[in-house]
Enzyme design. Sequence first.
Site, PDB file in Angstrom:
ATOM      1  N   LYS A 188       0.848  -1.203   0.000  1.00  0.00           N
ATOM      2  CA  LYS A 188       0.000   0.000   0.000  1.00  0.00           C
ATOM      3  C   LYS A 188       0.880   1.248   0.000  1.00  0.00           C
ATOM      4  O   LYS A 188       0.627   2.207  -0.742  1.00  0.00           O
ATOM      5  CB  LYS A 188      -0.918  -0.001   1.229  1.00  0.00           C
ATOM      6  CG  LYS A 188      -2.024  -1.040   1.129  1.00  0.00           C
ATOM      7  CD  LYS A 188      -2.774  -1.225   2.439  1.00  0.00           C
ATOM      8  CE  LYS A 188      -3.780  -2.358   2.321  1.00  0.00           C
ATOM      9  NZ  LYS A 188      -4.436  -2.702   3.596  1.00  0.00           N
TER      10      LYS A 188
ATOM     11  N   GLN B  75      -4.345  -1.042   9.728  1.00  0.00           N
ATOM     12  CA  GLN B  75      -4.240  -2.380   9.145  1.00  0.00           C
ATOM     13  C   GLN B  75      -4.833  -3.415  10.108  1.00  0.00           C
ATOM     14  O   GLN B  75      -4.438  -3.499  11.270  1.00  0.00           O
ATOM     15  CB  GLN B  75      -2.766  -2.705   8.839  1.00  0.00           C
ATOM     16  CG  GLN B  75      -2.551  -4.039   8.161  1.00  0.00           C
ATOM     17  CD  GLN B  75      -3.198  -4.118   6.767  1.00  0.00           C
ATOM     18  OE1 GLN B  75      -3.115  -3.174   5.990  1.00  0.00           O
ATOM     19  NE2 GLN B  75      -3.850  -5.228   6.476  1.00  0.00           N
TER      20      GLN B  75
ATOM     21  N   ASP C  17     -10.774   3.167   4.271  1.00  0.00           N
ATOM     22  CA  ASP C  17     -11.157   1.755   4.187  1.00  0.00           C
ATOM     23  C   ASP C  17     -12.682   1.608   4.218  1.00  0.00           C
ATOM     24  O   ASP C  17     -13.200   0.499   4.039  1.00  0.00           O
ATOM     25  CB  ASP C  17     -10.556   0.969   5.359  1.00  0.00           C
ATOM     26  CG  ASP C  17      -9.366   0.111   4.928  1.00  0.00           C
ATOM     27  OD1 ASP C  17      -9.184  -0.079   3.711  1.00  0.00           O
ATOM     28  OD2 ASP C  17      -8.640  -0.366   5.822  1.00  0.00           O
TER      29      ASP C  17
END
Length: 300
Positions: free
Chosen positions: A63, A107, A130
Amino acid sequence: MTPSNTSTDSSEALVLDGKATAYAVRSDVAVDAAALTAQGRAPGLAVVLVGDDPASQVYVRSKDKAATEAGFAVSTIRMSADVTQTEVESIVDQLNADDSVDGILVQLPLPRQLDSDAVVDRIAPEKDVDGLTAANVARLSMGRPGLVPCTPAGCIEILDRHGIDLSGKDVVVIGRSQLVGKPFAQLALARNATVTVCHSRTTNLAEHCRGADVIVAAVGVRELVQGDWVKEGAIVLDVGINRNDEGKLVGDVHYASAAARAAAITPVPGGIGPMTIAMLLANTLKASAARQGIQLGSPA
Ligand code: NAD
């Protein structure tokens, strides 16, 4: 529009190439990021990585690399596995307050002692790239603008970029996770599909699939969906990432037999996986443009 190639011959099934499509999305994002940087500042993405889970480290590295290549300002905040809830939440608070940060990604999974839902919900919804905060989940289900989880957004994007319209289609989603199944179902509903969500307690999964114009498999069971579950000419999106006995990556769909009947299908690897990272970039760009009050040309 449906794919022009609707042959039932496996050699002619349209392969929905996630690598190439993700590359196209990332190129568009890079162009817009440069425009944003020229008019204001570069999109800022902050990634919070707690602990040393090897898979999470790999995801975070890719990422970081993708966002840097797109011209974003990226920072990764690494925290040890034994951090407290208060410590993680205070980092999220700092990032929420930091004007140069447009997107915050924590994460997952987090170490067991931490309450993931509380950490995620701490993220300011406008920086939740997200799309996992309760606020963004509510917006999605209410059909309001917001940030959408990257994997289901990637499924929609790959369909859009191949001219595949969901309107009026019978869509079967296998899996009801917050990350993939449920948000994809919402997105498909918003595109006027008739959506059936199947899961581990569904009793007649194969029959549901056989009636579907579009199958989206997000299960985590290798090669669960067999070719004879696929209607001739159906579209198959395989989200699953599993390893077979030889250690090779395989999806939730038995690719060869499904491709023999499908009109179009995503491979594993090289299908939805690359789209997920591309959509993280697209979400961060969108968040940044909104926060900077700058309107951009090409939507991703
Ligand atoms: P999850 O474990 O949270 O959810 C799995 C879902 O599948 C559950 O809703 C469960 O009810 C359902 N299920 C389990 N066994 C079933 C069965 N036998 N029949 C029908 N339904 C069944 O998983 P997730 O996070 O949604 O991920 C699903 C898969 O997608 C995994 O393989 C994961 O690695 C992969 N994934 C890929 C990406 C990507 O970028 N390509 C992103 C996220 C997840």
